[in-house]
Design a protein around this motif. Structure first.
Motif, PDB file in Angstrom:
ATOM      1  N   ARG A  31       0.759  19.935  31.474  1.00 12.82           N
ATOM      2  CA  ARG A  31       1.414  18.615  31.484  1.00 12.82           C
ATOM      3  C   ARG A  31       2.152  18.363  31.921  1.00 12.82           C
ATOM      4  N   TYR A  32       3.327  19.287  31.545  1.00 14.02           N
ATOM      5  CA  TYR A  32       4.800  19.090  31.810  1.00 14.02           C
ATOM      6  C   TYR A  32       5.753  19.353  32.933  1.00 14.02           C
ATOM      7  N   ALA A  33       4.115  19.761  34.017  1.00 15.47           N
ATOM      8  CA  ALA A  33       4.576  20.363  35.415  1.00 15.47           C
ATOM      9  C   ALA A  33       5.524  21.968  35.072  1.00 15.47           C
ATOM     10  N   PHE A  34       5.000  22.810  33.904  1.00 22.56           N
ATOM     11  CA  PHE A  34       4.990  24.436  33.358  1.00 22.56           C
ATOM     12  C   PHE A  34       4.563  24.287  34.348  1.00 22.56           C
ATOM     13  N   SER A  35       4.811  26.333  34.312  1.00 25.53           N
ATOM     14  CA  SER A  35       2.646  26.882  34.608  1.00 25.53           C
ATOM     15  C   SER A  35       2.722  27.352  33.330  1.00 25.53           C
ATOM     16  N   LEU A  36       1.329  28.265  33.920  1.00 26.95           N
ATOM     17  CA  LEU A  36       0.299  28.400  33.098  1.00 26.95           C
ATOM     18  C   LEU A  36       0.957  29.347  31.621  1.00 26.95           C
ATOM     19  N   GLN A  37       1.616  30.725  32.752  1.00 21.32           N
ATOM     20  CA  GLN A  37       2.130  31.747  31.926  1.00 21.32           C
ATOM     21  C   GLN A  37       3.580  31.268  31.601  1.00 21.32           C
ATOM     22  N   GLY A  38       4.513  30.112  31.772  1.00 21.77           N
ATOM     23  CA  GLY A  38       5.821  29.713  31.657  1.00 21.77           C
ATOM     24  C   GLY A  38       6.221  28.904  30.561  1.00 21.77           C
ATOM     25  N   HIS A  39       5.318  30.137  29.557  1.00 21.13           N
ATOM     26  CA  HIS A  39       5.329  29.284  28.195  1.00 21.13           C
ATOM     27  C   HIS A  39       5.528  30.686  26.699  1.00 21.13           C
ATOM     28  N   ARG A  40       6.589  30.759  26.561  1.00 14.84           N
ATOM     29  CA  ARG A  40       6.804  31.902  25.490  1.00 14.84           C
ATOM     30  C   ARG A  40       7.291  31.208  23.910  1.00 14.84           C
ATOM     31  N   ILE A  41       7.113  31.971  22.631  1.00 15.28           N
ATOM     32  CA  ILE A  41       7.503  31.148  21.414  1.00 15.28           C
ATOM     33  C   ILE A  41       8.475  32.193  20.850  1.00 15.28           C
ATOM     34  N   TRP A  55       8.810  27.181  31.259  1.00 14.38           N
ATOM     35  CA  TRP A  55      10.238  27.986  33.460  1.00 14.38           C
ATOM     36  C   TRP A  55       8.636  26.933  33.957  1.00 14.38           C
ATOM     37  N   SER A  56       9.067  27.287  35.150  1.00 15.30           N
ATOM     38  CA  SER A  56       7.725  26.675  36.685  1.00 15.30           C
ATOM     39  C   SER A  56       8.433  28.176  37.628  1.00 15.30           C
ATOM     40  N   GLN A  57       7.620  28.908  37.814  1.00 15.73           N
ATOM     41  CA  GLN A  57       7.470  29.731  38.127  1.00 15.73           C
ATOM     42  C   GLN A  57       8.247  29.059  40.362  1.00 15.73           C
ATOM     43  N   HIS A  58       8.105  27.978  40.599  1.00 13.26           N
ATOM     44  CA  HIS A  58       8.632  27.645  41.635  1.00 13.26           C
ATOM     45  C   HIS A  58       9.643  26.875  41.754  1.00 13.26           C
ATOM     46  N   LYS A  59      10.117  26.526  40.423  1.00 10.90           N
ATOM     47  CA  LYS A  59      11.785  26.238  39.963  1.00 10.90           C
ATOM     48  C   LYS A  59      12.623  27.226  39.179  1.00 10.90           C
ATOM     49  N   GLN A  60      14.112  26.932  39.502  1.00  9.23           N
ATOM     50  CA  GLN A  60      14.803  28.132  38.865  1.00  9.23           C
ATOM     51  C   GLN A  60      15.359  27.788  37.530  1.00  9.23           C
ATOM     52  N   GLU A  61      14.570  26.255  37.191  1.00 10.09           N
ATOM     53  CA  GLU A  61      15.455  26.110  35.387  1.00 10.09           C
ATOM     54  C   GLU A  61      14.483  27.130  34.596  1.00 10.09           C
ATOM     55  N   VAL A  62      14.774  27.244  33.560  1.00 10.08           N
ATOM     56  CA  VAL A  62      14.145  27.843  32.788  1.00 10.08           C
ATOM     57  C   VAL A  62      14.646  26.533  31.296  1.00 10.08           C
ATOM     58  N   ILE A  63      14.094  26.234  30.407  1.00  7.05           N
ATOM     59  CA  ILE A  63      14.564  25.070  29.350  1.00  7.05           C
ATOM     60  C   ILE A  63      14.024  25.909  27.929  1.00  7.05           C
ATOM     61  N   VAL A  64      15.278  26.039  27.378  1.00  4.95           N
ATOM     62  CA  VAL A  64      15.167  26.452  25.799  1.00  4.95           C
ATOM     63  C   VAL A  64      14.988  25.279  25.545  1.00  4.95           C
ATOM     64  N   VAL A  65      14.053  25.168  24.026  1.00  7.40           N
ATOM     65  CA  VAL A  65      14.014  24.146  23.454  1.00  7.40           C
ATOM     66  C   VAL A  65      14.556  24.356  21.710  1.00  7.40           C
ATOM     67  N   ILE A  66      14.595  24.237  21.280  1.00 11.82           N
ATOM     68  CA  ILE A  66      14.980  24.524  19.972  1.00 11.82           C
ATOM     69  C   ILE A  66      14.834  23.129  18.280  1.00 11.82           C
ATOM     70  N   LYS A  67      13.843  23.368  17.859  1.00 18.65           N
ATOM     71  CA  LYS A  67      13.811  22.784  16.960  1.00 18.65           C
ATOM     72  C   LYS A  67      14.817  22.070  15.855  1.00 18.65           C
ATOM     73  N   GLY A  68      15.155  21.082  15.125  1.00 19.95           N
ATOM     74  CA  GLY A  68      15.659  21.004  13.817  1.00 19.95           C
ATOM     75  C   GLY A  68      15.067  21.926  12.371  1.00 19.95           C
ATOM     76  N   GLY A 135      16.687  35.573  39.361  1.00 22.73           N
ATOM     77  CA  GLY A 135      17.172  34.667  39.697  1.00 22.73           C
ATOM     78  C   GLY A 135      17.324  33.341  39.198  1.00 22.73           C
ATOM     79  N   LYS A 136      17.080  32.948  37.836  1.00 20.26           N
ATOM     80  CA  LYS A 136      16.630  31.126  37.507  1.00 20.26           C
ATOM     81  C   LYS A 136      17.679  31.043  36.344  1.00 20.26           C
ATOM     82  N   ARG A 137      18.331  30.549  35.858  1.00 22.75           N
ATOM     83  CA  ARG A 137      18.985  28.981  35.096  1.00 22.75           C
ATOM     84  C   ARG A 137      18.690  28.791  33.711  1.00 22.75           C
ATOM     85  N   VAL A 138      19.405  29.351  33.255  1.00 20.13           N
ATOM     86  CA  VAL A 138      19.451  28.312  31.685  1.00 20.13           C
ATOM     87  C   VAL A 138      19.638  27.265  31.063  1.00 20.13           C
TER      88      VAL A 138
END
Length: 265
Positions: A31-41, A55-68, A135-138
């Motif tokens: 729903r937020y434009a990430f790949s179906l396999q681009g999600h780890r917990i 992350w998305s297979q077609h984009k270079q950015e990986v986003i790490v989201v951390i709870k409080g 080749g991805k950046r975080v």
């Protein structure tokens, strides 16, 4: 408002929404434009979701989201106020002992393929390093204590893989490091610390001159954006409102509301 325009380009809204969604047990990455396999917990020691890697297979950015903090135990760690020396991955500085324990706690595996006995940051790096080698950046983002530990993990990863970090954006973040952390933090140029209105947590820990913030601060207050306002200046403007409603501006919903400020500049 150079930094505001820069942060707008860096998709403030996206980070704010993802930080808010981090607290939900259910998440649809497609729903937020990430790949179906681009999600780890990454789970904490109790088996609760703590970090999402997207992350998305077609984009270079990986986003790490951390709870409080999201449990009684996490909240109690906020009161472990003494500095603890940190030497991981070529670092040498002192950080908040309670938040250091959050980083070093054992992470429960989230699948049968994952190994036992890894700490939170070790499990996260095991996910990120293969993506960096592709080749991805975080980018790191987090709310409250999640934002604080994002700074340290981003710094460690940058020391291991120079150039791997794209940016760090935190929301409602308390300070995590002593003066030597502020001096040796490697990512000040691409770190943005968002403070909302009268959020009391952004002034913590309440020990003057022991803990220091890093990066560029953007303060969303009374319908305006202020850049790098000093802590004493923010404090005197806020103290009366603290008495009336001390924690009402700390929730992620307030930061999402204030995303509109960026669209107006």
């Amino acid at each position: 408002m150079r930094d505001v325009k820069k942060l707008k380009r860096y998709q403030y809204e996206r980070y704010a929404v993802l930080c808010n969604l981090a607290y939900s047990e259910q998440f649809s990455q497609s729903r937020y434009a990430f790949s179906l396999q681009g999600h780890r917990i990454v789970k904490n020691r109790w088996g609760k979701n703590m970090i999402r890697v997207l992350w998305s297979q077609h984009k270079q950015e990986v986003i790490v989201v951390i709870k409080g903090s999201h449990s009684v135990t996490d909240w109690l760690l906020n009161f472990f106020l003494w500095p603890c020396r940190c030497l991981e991955h070529g670092s040498d500085y002192h950080i908040h002992a309670g938040f250091y324990r959050l980083l070093r706690q054992e992470s429960r595996p989230s699948s049968n393929e994952e190994a036992l006995g890894l700490s939170v940051h070790e499990r996260l790096f095991a996910i990120l390093i293969p993506l960096i080698q592709e080749g991805k950046r975080v980018s790191f983002t987090g709310h409250s204590s999640g934002g604080a530990i994002a700074l340290v993990m981003a710094d460690w990863l940058e020391r291991l893989h120079p150039g791997a970090i794209k940016r760090v954006v935190t929301f409602g973040q308390p300070a995590i490091g002593c003066k030597n952390f502020e001096r040796r933090y490697t990512l000040s140029r691409c770190t943005y610390r968002i403070c909302c209105d009268l959020d009391a947590v952004t002034f913590m820990p309440p020990i003057p001159l022991l803990y220091w913030h890093v990066g560029r601060m953007l303060w969303l207050y009374n319908g305006r954006i202020y850049e790098n306002v000093s802590t004493p200046n923010r404090l005197w403007r806020s103290i009366l409102s603290w008495i009336l409603r001390p924690f009402s501006y700390h929730f992620m919903s307030k930061y999402i509301r204030n995303k509109d400020f960026f669209d107006e500049h």
